[in-house]
Structures are given as structure tokens and as C-alpha cells.
Design a protein around this motif. Structure first.
Motif, PDB file in Angstrom:
ATOM      1  N   THR A  59     -20.507 -51.809  -6.484  1.00  0.00           N
ATOM      2  CA  THR A  59     -20.617 -50.566  -7.684  1.00  0.00           C
ATOM      3  C   THR A  59     -21.345 -51.909  -8.520  1.00  0.00           C
ATOM      4  O   THR A  59     -21.469 -53.011  -8.813  1.00  0.00           O
ATOM      5  N   ASP A  60     -22.605 -51.150  -8.067  1.00  0.00           N
ATOM      6  CA  ASP A  60     -23.948 -52.684  -9.029  1.00  0.00           C
ATOM      7  C   ASP A  60     -24.578 -51.932 -10.377  1.00  0.00           C
ATOM      8  O   ASP A  60     -25.234 -52.649 -10.481  1.00  0.00           O
ATOM      9  N   SER A  61     -23.957 -51.086 -11.220  1.00  0.00           N
ATOM     10  CA  SER A  61     -24.306 -50.853 -12.183  1.00  0.00           C
ATOM     11  C   SER A  61     -23.684 -49.662 -12.787  1.00  0.00           C
ATOM     12  O   SER A  61     -23.455 -48.867 -12.127  1.00  0.00           O
ATOM     13  N   VAL A  62     -23.451 -50.255 -13.588  1.00  0.00           N
ATOM     14  CA  VAL A  62     -21.708 -48.819 -14.497  1.00  0.00           C
ATOM     15  C   VAL A  62     -22.439 -49.732 -15.694  1.00  0.00           C
ATOM     16  O   VAL A  62     -22.408 -50.876 -16.908  1.00  0.00           O
ATOM     17  N   ASP A  63     -22.807 -48.652 -16.451  1.00  0.00           N
ATOM     18  CA  ASP A  63     -23.572 -48.816 -18.141  1.00  0.00           C
ATOM     19  C   ASP A  63     -23.094 -48.283 -18.857  1.00  0.00           C
ATOM     20  O   ASP A  63     -22.382 -46.356 -19.179  1.00  0.00           O
ATOM     21  N   PHE A  64     -22.150 -48.736 -19.654  1.00  0.00           N
ATOM     22  CA  PHE A  64     -20.946 -48.436 -21.031  1.00  0.00           C
ATOM     23  C   PHE A  64     -22.870 -47.704 -22.039  1.00  0.00           C
ATOM     24  O   PHE A  64     -22.926 -48.568 -22.618  1.00  0.00           O
ATOM     25  N   LEU A  65     -22.308 -46.258 -22.015  1.00  0.00           N
ATOM     26  CA  LEU A  65     -23.616 -45.956 -23.270  1.00  0.00           C
ATOM     27  C   LEU A  65     -23.331 -45.237 -24.207  1.00  0.00           C
ATOM     28  O   LEU A  65     -23.337 -45.495 -25.887  1.00  0.00           O
ATOM     29  N   ALA A  66     -21.303 -44.656 -24.644  1.00  0.00           N
ATOM     30  CA  ALA A  66     -20.747 -44.292 -25.885  1.00  0.00           C
ATOM     31  C   ALA A  66     -18.844 -44.716 -25.347  1.00  0.00           C
ATOM     32  O   ALA A  66     -18.829 -44.504 -24.759  1.00  0.00           O
ATOM     33  N   PRO A  67     -18.635 -44.861 -26.261  1.00  0.00           N
ATOM     34  CA  PRO A  67     -17.283 -44.915 -26.586  1.00  0.00           C
ATOM     35  C   PRO A  67     -16.453 -43.344 -26.250  1.00  0.00           C
ATOM     36  O   PRO A  67     -16.463 -42.363 -26.538  1.00  0.00           O
ATOM     37  N   VAL A  68     -14.991 -43.516 -25.490  1.00  0.00           N
ATOM     38  CA  VAL A  68     -14.849 -42.612 -25.152  1.00  0.00           C
ATOM     39  C   VAL A  68     -13.368 -42.735 -25.762  1.00  0.00           C
ATOM     40  O   VAL A  68     -12.150 -43.764 -25.474  1.00  0.00           O
ATOM     41  N   LYS A  69     -12.608 -41.926 -26.366  1.00  0.00           N
ATOM     42  CA  LYS A  69     -11.389 -42.141 -27.857  1.00  0.00           C
ATOM     43  C   LYS A  69     -10.449 -41.223 -26.775  1.00  0.00           C
ATOM     44  O   LYS A  69     -10.506 -39.907 -25.968  1.00  0.00           O
ATOM     45  N   VAL A  70      -9.448 -41.557 -28.067  1.00  0.00           N
ATOM     46  CA  VAL A  70      -8.099 -40.749 -27.246  1.00  0.00           C
ATOM     47  C   VAL A  70      -8.631 -39.412 -27.956  1.00  0.00           C
ATOM     48  O   VAL A  70      -8.935 -38.855 -28.928  1.00  0.00           O
ATOM     49  N   GLY A  71      -7.975 -38.936 -26.818  1.00  0.00           N
ATOM     50  CA  GLY A  71      -7.676 -37.311 -27.103  1.00  0.00           C
ATOM     51  C   GLY A  71      -9.651 -36.243 -26.658  1.00  0.00           C
ATOM     52  O   GLY A  71      -9.487 -34.877 -26.841  1.00  0.00           O
ATOM     53  N   HIS A  72      -9.998 -36.997 -25.939  1.00  0.00           N
ATOM     54  CA  HIS A  72     -11.144 -37.167 -25.955  1.00  0.00           C
ATOM     55  C   HIS A  72     -11.231 -36.695 -24.151  1.00  0.00           C
ATOM     56  O   HIS A  72     -10.282 -37.243 -23.713  1.00  0.00           O
TER      57      HIS A  72
END
Length: 174
Positions: A59-72
Motif C-alpha cells: 500500500t504505497d500511497s494513502v492520502d487522507f484529504l478530509a475527515p470522515v465523521k460519525v453518521g457519514h
């Protein structure tokens, strides 16, 4: 000779809702939980392409761009973008949606590599892949560059692992 397949032949999609046990103290999705979902969907795409069992090689590129919230919710789309003899690069895009407001955002992108294996666990050849859309062409054309970067990174990781050895780090000073 294996028949070439389009990128879209491997498309896999999954939608799931985010619940409180999936989240950290900030009420956002654990990164590891998201990685598990990505690996699941990406492996399905790889299996659809190879029509063989697969194992995750990197898994060579994992980019977190925005949070994921409860209920989404999160929807993961994955497809094979590039192949080598026995390996496949899979691109995954994750979209988070606020189910109450319909607001959607790309929250993550990732590249993973899978190797097709036979019943004894040995690598087996996979079909080549061909792009059709502009995005698929862009990802396909840069696939060999990412493959070389993975190879170089793996070499550096092996060198570091050999230097560190199998003992625990806190035992090194004793």
C-alpha cells in the motif's frame, strides 16, 4: 496468452456507514479502519481482473484529504490501473458523504499492489490492462513510474530492516 482487460472490467464499489465504534475520540473514522475497507475493495478489483486469488503486496500511497465523521458514509471505488507480469496496481478513491445534507468530498486516495497467486501460493501471470477514459490513461501512463518507486522503497525498507535486526529497539541499549 491471457486476454487483456479494460480498467473498468475490474471496478469494485462499496458503501458503508460510519458508526461510533469505527471512530476515534474526535468522532472521526480511524485511519486503520478506512485502510481495511480500502484493502477489501481494492482486493476485489484485483481478483476481478486476475480471476485468481490475490495477496496485498504493498500500500504505497494513502492520502487522507478530509475527515470522515460519525453518521457519514464512505463509498470506495477501486479499479486496476496498471499490470506487470503477476502484479496489479489498484487505485482507490474514497468519497465521504454527509447523509443528512448530501455534501460529498473526496476524503482519501490510495494506490495498492496485489499479486495473483495459485492454490499453492505461487505468483501467476495476470492479464494486461488497457485504459479507456482520460483518467484511466493518466493513471496507466504513470503506473511504471510508481512501480519503480515501490521497488526502490522496498529495497530501502529491506536495508533498514536488516540494519535494525529482529530484536526490540529498547533492547539495543542493553
Amino acid at each position: 496468452m491471457l486476454q487483456a482487460k479494460s480498467c473498468s472490467d475490474s471496478l469494485a464499489v462499496k458503501t458503508t456507514q460510519v458508526f461510533p465504534p469505527d471512530t476515534n475520540i474526535h468522532g472521526t473514522l480511524f485511519g486503520g479502519r478506512l485502510l481495511a475497507h480500502i484493502d477489501d475493495v481494492a482486493s476485489i478489483a484485483a481478483i476481478k481482473h486476475a480471476r485468481q486469488p490475490v495477496v496485498t503486496a504493498s500500500t504505497d500511497s494513502v492520502d487522507f484529504l478530509a475527515p470522515v465523521k460519525v453518521g457519514h458514509s464512505i463509498t470506495i471505488e477501486a479499479f486496476v490501473t496498471w499490470t506487470h507480469r503477476t502484479s496489479m496496481e489498484v487505485f482507490a478513491k474514497v468519497i465521504t458523504e454527509n447523509l443528512l445534507t448530501e455534501e460529498k468530498r473526496v476524503c482519501n486516495t490510495a494506490f495498492l499492489t496485489f499479486v495473483a497467486i495459485d492454490e499453492t501460493g505461487r505468483p501467476v501471470p495476470v492479464p494486461t490492462v488497457y485504459p479507456e477514459t482520460e483518467l484511466e490513461k493518466k493513471l496507466f501512463e504513470s503506473g511504471s513510474i510508481r512501480a519503480q518507486q515501490r521497488k526502490d522503497r522496498k529495497t530501502r525498507s529491506k536495508e533498514l530492516a536488516n540494519e535494525l535486526g529482529a530484536g526490540f529497539l529498547w533492547e539495543k541499549d542493553k
